[in-house]
Scaffold this motif. Structure first.
Motif, PDB file in Angstrom:
ATOM      1  N   ARG A  65     -10.865  13.241  12.841  1.00  0.00           N
ATOM      2  CA  ARG A  65     -11.512  12.606  13.992  1.00  0.00           C
ATOM      3  C   ARG A  65     -10.447  12.200  15.002  1.00  0.00           C
ATOM      4  N   THR A  66     -10.555  12.756  16.194  1.00  0.00           N
ATOM      5  CA  THR A  66      -9.535  12.554  17.228  1.00  0.00           C
ATOM      6  C   THR A  66      -9.970  11.564  18.298  1.00  0.00           C
ATOM      7  N   TYR A  67     -11.133  10.957  18.134  1.00  0.00           N
ATOM      8  CA  TYR A  67     -11.668  10.004  19.109  1.00  0.00           C
ATOM      9  C   TYR A  67     -12.057   8.726  18.375  1.00  0.00           C
ATOM     10  N   GLY A  68     -12.295   7.651  19.151  1.00  0.00           N
ATOM     11  CA  GLY A  68     -12.776   6.410  18.548  1.00  0.00           C
ATOM     12  C   GLY A  68     -11.856   5.920  17.456  1.00  0.00           C
ATOM     13  N   SER A  69     -12.405   5.717  16.274  1.00  0.00           N
ATOM     14  CA  SER A  69     -11.611   5.305  15.116  1.00  0.00           C
ATOM     15  C   SER A  69     -10.901   6.543  14.567  1.00  0.00           C
ATOM     16  N   ARG A  70      -9.692   6.794  15.051  1.00  0.00           N
ATOM     17  CA  ARG A  70      -9.000   8.053  14.744  1.00  0.00           C
ATOM     18  C   ARG A  70      -8.475   8.059  13.320  1.00  0.00           C
ATOM     19  N   GLY A  71      -8.565   9.230  12.731  1.00  0.00           N
ATOM     20  CA  GLY A  71      -8.072   9.388  11.382  1.00  0.00           C
ATOM     21  C   GLY A  71      -8.617  10.661  10.762  1.00  0.00           C
ATOM     22  N   PHE A  72      -8.578  10.735   9.440  1.00  0.00           N
ATOM     23  CA  PHE A  72      -9.073  11.936   8.773  1.00  0.00           C
ATOM     24  C   PHE A  72      -9.601  11.563   7.395  1.00  0.00           C
ATOM     25  N   TRP A  73     -10.429  12.446   6.855  1.00  0.00           N
ATOM     26  CA  TRP A  73     -10.990  12.256   5.518  1.00  0.00           C
ATOM     27  C   TRP A  73     -10.282  13.171   4.536  1.00  0.00           C
ATOM     28  N   ILE A  74     -10.053  12.677   3.342  1.00  0.00           N
ATOM     29  CA  ILE A  74      -9.539  13.513   2.271  1.00  0.00           C
ATOM     30  C   ILE A  74     -10.486  13.419   1.076  1.00  0.00           C
ATOM     31  N   GLN A  75     -10.528  14.474   0.298  1.00  0.00           N
ATOM     32  CA  GLN A  75     -11.392  14.510  -0.874  1.00  0.00           C
ATOM     33  C   GLN A  75     -10.653  15.131  -2.036  1.00  0.00           C
ATOM     34  N   ASP A  76     -10.856  14.540  -3.198  1.00  0.00           N
ATOM     35  CA  ASP A  76     -10.214  15.033  -4.421  1.00  0.00           C
ATOM     36  C   ASP A  76     -11.016  16.211  -4.964  1.00  0.00           C
ATOM     37  N   PRO A  77     -10.387  17.363  -5.123  1.00  0.00           N
ATOM     38  CA  PRO A  77     -11.121  18.525  -5.659  1.00  0.00           C
ATOM     39  C   PRO A  77     -11.366  18.434  -7.162  1.00  0.00           C
ATOM     40  N   ASN A  78     -10.811  17.398  -7.801  1.00  0.00           N
ATOM     41  CA  ASN A  78     -10.966  17.226  -9.252  1.00  0.00           C
ATOM     42  C   ASN A  78     -11.705  15.914  -9.526  1.00  0.00           C
ATOM     43  N   PRO A  79     -13.022  15.910  -9.409  1.00  0.00           N
ATOM     44  CA  PRO A  79     -13.781  14.666  -9.534  1.00  0.00           C
ATOM     45  C   PRO A  79     -13.807  14.144 -10.960  1.00  0.00           C
ATOM     46  N   ASP A  80     -14.089  12.839 -11.077  1.00  0.00           N
ATOM     47  CA  ASP A  80     -14.319  12.278 -12.400  1.00  0.00           C
ATOM     48  C   ASP A  80     -15.789  12.478 -12.768  1.00  0.00           C
ATOM     49  N   ALA A  81     -16.193  11.944 -13.890  1.00  0.00           N
ATOM     50  CA  ALA A  81     -17.552  12.176 -14.395  1.00  0.00           C
ATOM     51  C   ALA A  81     -18.511  11.054 -14.001  1.00  0.00           C
ATOM     52  N   ASP A  82     -18.054  10.061 -13.217  1.00  0.00           N
ATOM     53  CA  ASP A  82     -18.881   8.914 -12.884  1.00  0.00           C
ATOM     54  C   ASP A  82     -19.566   9.141 -11.540  1.00  0.00           C
ATOM     55  N   PRO A  83     -20.894   9.242 -11.488  1.00  0.00           N
ATOM     56  CA  PRO A  83     -21.574   9.493 -10.207  1.00  0.00           C
ATOM     57  C   PRO A  83     -21.478   8.317  -9.241  1.00  0.00           C
ATOM     58  N   ALA A  84     -21.068   7.156  -9.705  1.00  0.00           N
ATOM     59  CA  ALA A  84     -20.980   5.998  -8.815  1.00  0.00           C
ATOM     60  C   ALA A  84     -19.699   5.973  -7.991  1.00  0.00           C
ATOM     61  N   THR A  85     -18.696   6.748  -8.383  1.00  0.00           N
ATOM     62  CA  THR A  85     -17.407   6.714  -7.696  1.00  0.00           C
ATOM     63  C   THR A  85     -17.299   7.874  -6.716  1.00  0.00           C
TER      64      THR A  85
END
Length: 607
Positions: A65-85
């Motif tokens: 995101r280059t406007y407003g609250s600038r930054g970026f999202w990252i995601q772990d390709p190796n998830p855990d088994a807990d659907p709440a996290t």
């Protein structure tokens, strides 16, 4: 109501600046060992690492995101088994990020809980990594597959009740994403999500955002929206959609249109709508061809009474011809029109001007040019800057009436501070002043519009009309707030206002049991609300929009919910009328090119 749009534009402009000032107060940062994203997100809304420094948090960049609250999202390709996290998190950079989608990165920084709108708003927080040091490990990587959000995945229940020991906050409650919709969305915060063939339920607004539903059958209106019909029955399928792309490429949609194919992007949370899909891939807009409605023309013996909030209309606006066309062509020139949000002769210029004759005359002339009648009008100028709304604008209610069909009974003495009363004249009810105001010195009307009351005559029958514009919902907690059930602080004043209006109607009916009374306007509350119940009292009034099927009860569209704010309430003699007819005329709320954010309402009956 006061303009929220200018304030919002300013808020968007300074979003990055405000980030640090709107964070949850925490102790001095401690250092944590290298952790995964799901460890940072944890199983509640608040990160167990909030306030701590974290090192080498690994993930794939999914959005920038280059406007407003600038930054970026990252995601772990190796998830855990807990659907709440959640497996995703936002990295706040404050400046334009120097990463690209597909970059594998490690991030070191401080875990922060940022509250959009500030802690006083009651909103939920967004878990972020701030003051980051970013290392790009590799580029061109495949991003993790998005989580599909659809009618099956979103629970029917909206949210748990909050912890009574924590002021009803849900922040510390363990997420139950299979049981509650808000918990489900929170468990996906920061992750790439995807919706398919999503129907638009709030039209594109000036800030390049719209709302869709992933539950097409959930409280659907016949025109494609989602109706809000109860405090305890929330519409869980609603999601706001924004875009990481160019504003010019954002779809210009009306209610009922569909984003065909898939729309994909990180799931964010903001103060203007809660959970938001910030798309890096937008579906293709498929128009439903929604058309503006037209009501039926009143018959010779029918009186047509309408209410229409024209949204801060002043002489500098470019919408006079469109408003005039709506009144003439879509509303079929009602005999009496209660207008709300008529500003004074120089609009928001704050110089003490309170008269609105230039504004009203310009609208009347436009109505004549559109082929309508030359309406006469009555109103009472407010004292300067005492009735709320945009500073300097001095909004007020105005009666327009067609003198060829109805006459106004003028009774001298009505002014800004004089309270109208009820008297008996030849055995029937009459006003002491007309036009007049209801108890204008009462504290219930502080910084709010005072009701305008007038006495009309139609075919030898007296009709009392009370034009209202109750105080706004400003200050109420959002439906998606951390506090559940949410606090609706603004309704306290509306309840006081409703009590006064009901008492005035009761005074009329005490003198003349079969009097025709119409109380109408922008009530700023729902037909099922406590405000409406107080107005209705012990049967003195009845909200006529309840004569419509539930799927047609709305005059406003807010955050994916079609809802009632504008009402026409009637006395028992009108409710019993054999040819009583009511119409919520949808000409604005469902359209991206609306000239007001409210739909007008029309009542037809034989006095």
């Amino acid at each position: 109501m006061p303009s929220k749009k200018s304030a919002r534009l300013a808020a968007l402009t300074v979003a990055a600046v405000c980030s640090a000032a709107s964070t949850v107060a925490l102790t001095a940062p401690a250092h944590a060992a290298a952790v995964a994203i799901h460890d940072i997100q944890g199983t509640t809304r608040m990160s167990p690492y909030a306030g701590q420094a974290v090192t080498d948090v690994a993930g794939i960049v999914t959005g920038v995101r280059t406007y407003g609250s600038r930054g970026f999202w990252i995601q772990d390709p190796n998830p855990d088994a807990d659907p709440a996290t959640s497996e995703g998190v936002f990295v706040f950079t404050s400046s334009v990020p120097k990463v690209a989608v597909g970059d594998a990165v490690t991030v070191s920084g401080t875990v922060t809980e940022f509250v959009p709108g500030g802690a006083a708003s009651g909103n939920q927080s967004v878990t972020e990594i701030t003051k980051p040091t970013v290392t790009v490990v590799s580029s061109g990587n495949a991003v993790p597959a998005p989580t599909v959000v659809n009618a099956r995945s979103v629970p029917a229940a909206y949210t748990p009740d909050g912890d009574a020991a924590a002021a009803n906050s849900v922040n510390a409650l363990t997420l139950q994403p299979k049981k509650y919709a808000l918990d489900y969305y929170e468990s996906l915060e920061g992750m790439d999500v995807q919706v398919a063939d999503a129907r638009v339920v709030t039209a594109t607004d000036p800030y390049s955002e719209l709302w869709v539903t992933v539950k097409p059958h959930e409280n659907a209106s016949r025109r494609g929206g989602t109706v809000y019909g109860s405090y305890t029955s929330q519409n869980t399928g609603r999601l706001q959609v924004q875009s990481l792309g160019a504003t010019a490429d954002f779809p210009v949609a009306n209610v009922g249109d569909v984003l065909g194919g898939t729309t994909t992007g990180p799931l964010d949370y903001n103060q203007y709508g809660g959970y938001t899909l910030v798309a890096h891939q937008l579906g293709t807009l498929k128009s439903a061809g929604l058309q503006r409605e037209t009501t039926a023309k009143q018959k010779k013996g029918e009186l047509a009474v309408a209410t229409y909030n024209v949204e801060n209309l002043d002489p500098s606006d470019a919408t006079f011809e469109e408003h005039a066309s709506a009144i003439v062509n879509n509303l079929k020139s009602p005999d009496i029109v209660s207008l709300e949000e008529i500003q004074d002769n120089n609009g928001a210029t704050n110089d003490g001007t309170t008269a609105a004759d230039v504004t009203v005359t310009k609208l009347i002339d436009a109505i004549v040019a559109a082929g309508g009648p030359r309406y006469d009008w009555r109103s009472i100028d407010p004292a300067n800057n005492t009735d709320g709304g945009e500073p300097g604008g001095n909004i007020r209610q105005v009666f327009l009436f067609n003198p060829e069909r109805v006459s106004f009974t003028d009774r001298a003495g009505g002014d800004t501070t004089t309270a109208a009363g009820v008297t008996k004249e030849r055995g029937k009810a009459a006003l002491t002043v007309s036009p007049g105001r209801i108890d204008p010195a009462n504290a219930a009307w502080n910084a709010s519009r005072k009701p305008l009351v007038g006495e009309f005559a139609f075919r030898g029958r007296t009709v009392f009309v009370i034009a209202n514009h109750f105080n706004s919902k400003g200050g109420d907690q959002s439906l998606h707030a951390q506090y559940q059930p949410v606090a609706r602080s603004s309704e306290t004043q509306r309840h006081q206002q409703a009590t006064l209006v009901n008492a005035f109607v009761k005074d009329i009916l005490d003198v003349q049991k079969n009097a025709d009374v119409v109380a109408l306007g922008d009530i700023n509350d729902f037909e099922f609300s406590g405000t409406a119940k107080i107005l209705e009292g012990d049967g003195e009034l009845w909200s006529a929009i309840k004569s419509l099927p539930r799927s047609e009860r709305y005059s406003y569209d807010y955050q994916g919910n079609q809802q009632v704010l504008d009402q026409i309430l009637v006395s028992p003699s009108i409710r019993r009328s054999c040819d009583f007819a009511y119409d919520s005329v949808h000409i604005n709320s469902e359209f991206h090119d609306q000239i007001s954010d409210h739909d007008p309402q029309v009542l037809r009956f034989e006095p």
